[in-house]
Design an enzyme around this catalytic site. Structure first.
Site, short mmCIF file in Angstrom:
data_model
loop_
_atom_site.label_atom_id
_atom_site.label_comp_id
_atom_site.label_asym_id
_atom_site.label_seq_id
_atom_site.Cartn_x
_atom_site.Cartn_y
_atom_site.Cartn_z
CE1 TYR A 85 -3.38 -2.66 0.18
CE2 TYR A 85 -3.67 -2.25 2.52
CZ TYR A 85 -4.02 -2.93 1.38
OH TYR A 85 -5.01 -3.86 1.44
CB ILE A 145 -19.27 1.17 2.20
CG1 ILE A 145 -17.86 1.74 2.35
CG2 ILE A 145 -19.93 1.08 3.56
CD1 ILE A 145 -17.80 3.09 3.02
#
Ligand SMILES: *[C@@H]1O[C@H](CO)[C@@H](O)[C@H](O)[C@H]1NC(C)=O
Ligand SMILES: *[C@@H]1O[C@H](CO)[C@@H](O)[C@H](O)[C@H]1NC(C)=O
Ligand SMILES: *[C@@H]1O[C@H](CO)[C@@H](O)[C@H](O)[C@H]1NC(C)=O
Length: 378
Positions: A112, A267
């Site tokens: 990341y 989400i």
């Protein structure tokens, strides 16, 4: 991201389900309890004590909701401009607000924030935030990071050397969870042996995998078990509108084997927040998945999410996250880019949808058919 996806797809191929009946008979002979009973006990404990969830059969307990640190240091989200002080301060505020609200589980990875020019490594950022906060007070954090199973990395030694570099960047002597980020094209046995070595050496308190299909999950569990190391978690894409783990056997296998499912994209890239409508679809790469046609089919689900949320004083994002925590044995890790997002995620905790609401939302979600998602796991 492209490499990650290619490798993830390669890893998802093929599946042969071992004879279930045989395993169940074996369990009965040994007088063990059914996995369902174990899973529901685990779910029942949540909320009774300090609201923490044990990661599989490990000794690590984490908050019911973790925070994904993938965007920290990343530049793609920010239109490829440099990671700067403003973004650093936003990420740091996201960290602090998470801690303030009792969300102390953070998920990062060695890859990341490293792929592009101008990016900053997410592990280094997280490590810095922890250190700075710890200078002020004693905090209890659980850190999860991941090994990148790059095609040129071989053998168990590669896991240990990558882990040591991650620990250096984090400034920690051990992490709570170390995961294989995706299945390797080859050499998975070596990686699993490497995880077990790291566990035995006390460098990690629990081990996990990510993007593993059912077959790979069972194989990994069996191999680690021989070393006496519990496979604690499988991190996969899971949300109300991406329920592939329910359909491809991964969720059921996690429950049966006592492995916690860590849900990324909980989400669905903001779609379950209700911010997109058929009239206002997303732009950029998300436009291909979340078309006006899809958003039209999504409306009945979003309307019901809003109604239910209204009765609890919660917004759609909080309902979508709570829905995941209600599945039992599932820990969602939404990515928090700033303080207000972390604050919003905290509102997903401390209350619970009813069983009927959970099932009603699931069946409304099932109605959204004919949508092509970019990655369909086997
Ligand atoms: C990235 O650029 C697009 C188009 O210029 C813009 O709509 C969007 O808001 C930008 N995103 C961020 C995070 O700045
Ligand atoms: C996860 O699922 C979403 C759909 O909700 C999809 O758009 C996204 O690309 C998936 N991510 C990965 C890494 O598979
Ligand atoms: C925090 O991030 C979200 C998601 O990117 C954004 O919509 C919101 O405007 C940001 N809030 C602040 C205060 O910057």
């Amino acid at each position: 991201m492209a490499l990650l996806q290619v490798v993830a797809v390669a890893g998802a191929a093929g599946c042969c389900v071992p004879a279930l009946d045989e395993r169940q008979r074996g369990r009965r002979r040994r007088g063990l309890r059914s996995p369902r009973a174990v899973a529901s006990d685990a779910a029942a404990k949540v909320g009774e004590d300090d609201g923490k969830v044990r990661l599989g059969g490990s000794s690590v307990a984490v908050t019911k909701l973790g925070i994904g640190a993938w965007s920290w240091g990343d530049t793609t989200y920010w239109n490829d401009s440099e990671w700067d002080d403003r973004r650093l301060n936003e990420a740091k505020a996201a960290f602090d607000v998470s801690i303030d609200n009792g969300m102390t589980f953070f998920d990062t990875a060695e890859v990341y924030g490293t792929a592009l020019m101008g990016a900053v490594n997410s592990e280094s950022l997280l490590g810095g935030f922890i250190k700075e906060r710890q200078q002020k007070e004693q905090i209890d954090v659980a850190v999860a990071t991941k090994f990148a199973a790059l095609p040129w990395r071989f053998g168990r030694g590669s896991v240990l050397s990558a882990l040591k570099k991650s620990l250096d960047r984090l400034g920690l002597s051990s992490v709570e969870l170390y995961q294989l980020h995706w299945p390797g094209l080859w050499g998975n046995e070596g990686y699993l042996d490497g995880l077990a070595d790291a566990y035995e050496q006390g460098l990690v308190k629990a081990v996990g995998v990510s993007n593993y299909n059912e077959k790979r999950l069972r194989d990994a569990n069996a191999r680690l078990k021989k070393r006496g190391v519990p496979l604690a978690a499988n991190q996969v894409n899971y949300s109300l509108i991406y329920r592939t783990p329910e359909e491809n056997g991964v969720k059921a296998a996690c429950d049966e084997l006592g492995i916690t499912l860590i849900a990324y994209s909980p989400i669905a890239q903001g779609v379950l927040s209700g911010k997109y409508t058929p009239e206002n679809p997303p732009t950029g790469p998300r436009a291909n998945t979340y078309t006006p046609e899809f958003l039209t089919k999504l409306q009945p689900l979003m309307n019901r999410i809003k109604e239910i949320g209204g009765s609890y004083g919660k917004n759609p994002t909080q309902v979508a996250l709570n829905w995941l925590t209600c599945q039992g044995n599932v820990v969602p890790i939404p990515g928090a880019k700033n303080a207000s997002q972390a604050q919003e995620f905290a509102g997903a905790l401390g209350w619970r949808l009813t069983g009927d609401e959970v099932e009603e939302l699931r069946s409304l979600a099932r109605e959204i058919k004919g949508i092509k998602m970019p990655i369909e796991e086997s």
